[in-house]
Structures are given as structure tokens and as C-alpha cells.
Design an enzyme around this catalytic site. Structure first.
Site, PDB file in Angstrom:
ATOM      1  N   TYR A 141       0.885  -1.118   0.094  1.00 29.61           N
ATOM      2  CA  TYR A 141      -0.130   0.082   0.075  1.00 29.61           C
ATOM      3  C   TYR A 141       0.893   1.104  -0.097  1.00 29.61           C
ATOM      4  CZ  TYR A 141      -3.102   3.739   1.777  1.00 29.61           C
ATOM      5  OH  TYR A 141      -3.721   4.912   2.204  1.00 29.61           O
ATOM      6  N   LYS A 145       1.541   3.917  -3.019  1.00 31.83           N
ATOM      7  CA  LYS A 145       1.085   5.533  -2.968  1.00 31.83           C
ATOM      8  C   LYS A 145       2.281   6.241  -3.279  1.00 31.83           C
ATOM      9  CE  LYS A 145      -2.524   6.728  -1.551  1.00 31.83           C
ATOM     10  NZ  LYS A 145      -3.855   7.049  -2.180  1.00 31.83           N
TER      11      LYS A 145
END
Length: 291
Positions: A141, A145
Site C-alpha cells: 500500500y 502510494k
């Protein structure tokens, strides 16, 4: 920015996207909400992994505010890494390419304070988390990002897209006690998150910028050691009214605070002033006790 062309909001059925659509419309913007999930603030179903569909949906748009993503909760649900790459990186790339194709000048990217990762770990004190802290991603994650942030910088510098990154902190449905504890140093109300995005939309920035968007904190840098070891003492010093409310509610204070998110840059550059702060939650709890 006020334009006859519409503003496109991705992830418009989500907690942040929904509030963003509400706020933009309240401020007089024409808004198109897109998401893979239907909802009252979503005008069109769109999967940002589909480059052709993204090009079609963004035609005639004046700005894109991008909140759609796979999040930490999807990591906890063991979504494959490839799903994160396709949504968070490839999906963002499709949107940035659409900006170039259609001449869309503004792109606001919703990133996360989670990407600071291991940089927020210190054995002896809380970490002051401002935009100068170098991210150390911990999982897919965070990695995706950060990669999407790098794409935003690349398109700013090479394609002339005014891309701006906003690293928002956690906004989750939580019990009142936990919500107030988190709002002291790392929490956010999604309505304040939406405000940060709109303020970035309404500012013309000559350079690529990253902003932390959180609820702010009553703490200062000289509290960091005490926050790690004895946060109750720091809370009582900075918010003396908290003790009575916690006691009357039977709430528990944090036993240790590991970080403090700084929003000074967003305050200084964007004029960001969050409304749903720890102080506001404390006042709300005080008021309810008197009823």
C-alpha cells in the site's frame, strides 16, 4: 479555481470522496463523481484501471481530484500486490495521461501519511512528522502510494500538469474515546480532508508540493520525549480541561504516542484550518455531559 468546466472526483462513493463532492458543490463547482461503487454522490461508474474509459470520462473536465485507491484495509484483506499496482499506480497514470490528452491543468492526488512508515518509529520519543521526513514505506500500500506521488512529480515537471499531493491521515469510524485519542496526534475528519483538497484546488502553485493534511495537534516538538513515555502528562499540560471529561466518560488516555503529524505547511501555504480537531471533539463531549 472557478470554471465553467466540471471538476471530476474519483472515489466519490467513499468517505472522503463523498464529503469532497458535497463541499465542492456547496462552493459552486460543477462536479462529476466517479467510482466503481454506486452511491448518491457518484454520477458515473468508472474503473480507473481502464485507460480508455478514463479518457472518455475526463473529456471536458477542468480539474481532477483523485481519492480512489486500494487502502490499508485491502492490504489487511490480503489483496494481491498486483491489484494495488493496477489501481494505485496504473490507475493514477491513466488519469495523469488524461490530463495531458485533454489539457487538464490541475490534478490533486490523495496520498497517505502511512507512507512515512518506518520513519515514524523511534525507541525513545515520538516522531515529528512533517513533509521533510523521508518516507520509508512498509508494505505494498505504502509503496504504491509513494510511486503514484512520484508520477505526479514527473507529470508536473515534464508535462506541465499542476499536480499536488496531499498526504491525509487516518479517518475511520471509531468509538468516541479512540477518535479523540487519535485526533490528538494522527487523526482526521474526512470533512477536513475534503477542505484540504479544495484549498489546494484553489491555489496556483509554481512548484510541485506535498502537504500533510490532518487534524493538527496541541503538542509541540518539546513534548516528543514525554509523549512516548507519559502522554497523559503532556495532554494535561496542553489540554487541562481533558482530565475531567475523560474521567467522567470513563475513557482511557493513550498509554504512548509514537508520532505527531504537523500541518504547519498546509496552514502556511494553503490557509488550511481544520475544524474537527481534538479540541472540537473535547468540547462536543463536554457539551453532551451537560445535557
Amino acid at each position: 479555481m472557478r470554471s465553467s468546466s466540471s471538476v471530476l472526483v474519483t472515489g466519490s462513493s467513499g468517505r472522503l470522496g463523498r464529503e469532497l463532492v458535497f463541499l465542492l458543490r456547496a462552493r459552486g463547482y460543477s462536479v462529476v463523481g466517479v467510482d466503481v461503487v454506486a452511491g448518491p454522490t457518484t454520477d458515473q461508474l468508472l474503473d480507473i484501471r481502464d485507460g480508455g474509459a478514463v479518457l472518455a470520462a475526463t473529456r471536458g473536465v477542468g480539474a481532477i481530484l483523485h481519492t480512489a485507491a486500494l487502502h490499508g484495509k485491502h492490504y489487511d484483506l490480503h489483496y494481491p500486490r498486483l491489484d494495488f499496482v493496477r489501481t494505485n499506480v496504473e490507475g493514477t497514470l491513466h488519469l495523469l495521461n488524461a490530463c495531458v490528452t485533454h489539457g487538464i491543468s490541475k490534478f490533486l492526488y490523495t496520498s497517505t501519511t502511512s507512507i512515512y512508515g518506518q520513519a515514524m518509529v523511534h525507541p525513545d520519543q515520538a516522531v515529528w512528522v512533517d513533509e521533510d521526513l523521508v518516507p520509508q514505506p512498509r508494505d505494498i500500500y505504502d509503496i504504491t502510494k509513494q510511486a503514484a506521488e512520484a508520477l505526479c512529480r514527473d507529470f508536473f515537471e515534464k508535462e506541465g500538469v499542476q499536480a499536488t499531493v496531499l498526504r491525509v491521515s487516518r479517518f475511520l469510524p471509531e468509538p468516541d474515546n479512540l477518535a479523540l485519542n487519535h485526533r490528538l496526534y494522527r487523526g482526521l475528519d474526512e470533512r477536513d480532508g475534503a477542505l484540504g483538497l479544495v484549498l489546494a484546488l484553489e491555489h496556483d502553485l509554481a512548484t510541485f508540493e506535498v502537504f500533510n493534511i490532518s487534524a493538527g495537534s496541541p503538542f509541540e516538538r518539546d513534548d516528543l520525549v514525554q509523549l512516548k513515555r507519559d502522554p497523559a502528562a503532556a495532554i494535561h499540560r496542553r489540554m487541562p480541561e481533558a482530565a475531567a471529561v475523560y474521567a467522567q466518560r470513563g475513557w482511557a488516555l493513550p498509554t504512548s504516542i509514537d508520532r505527531v503529524y504537523s500541518i504547519e505547511k498546509a496552514r502556511r501555504v494553503l490557509g488550511y484550518q481544520p475544524r474537527y480537531t481534538a479540541q472540537a471533539l473535547l468540547q462536543q463531549a463536554t457539551h453532551s455531559l451537560k445535557q
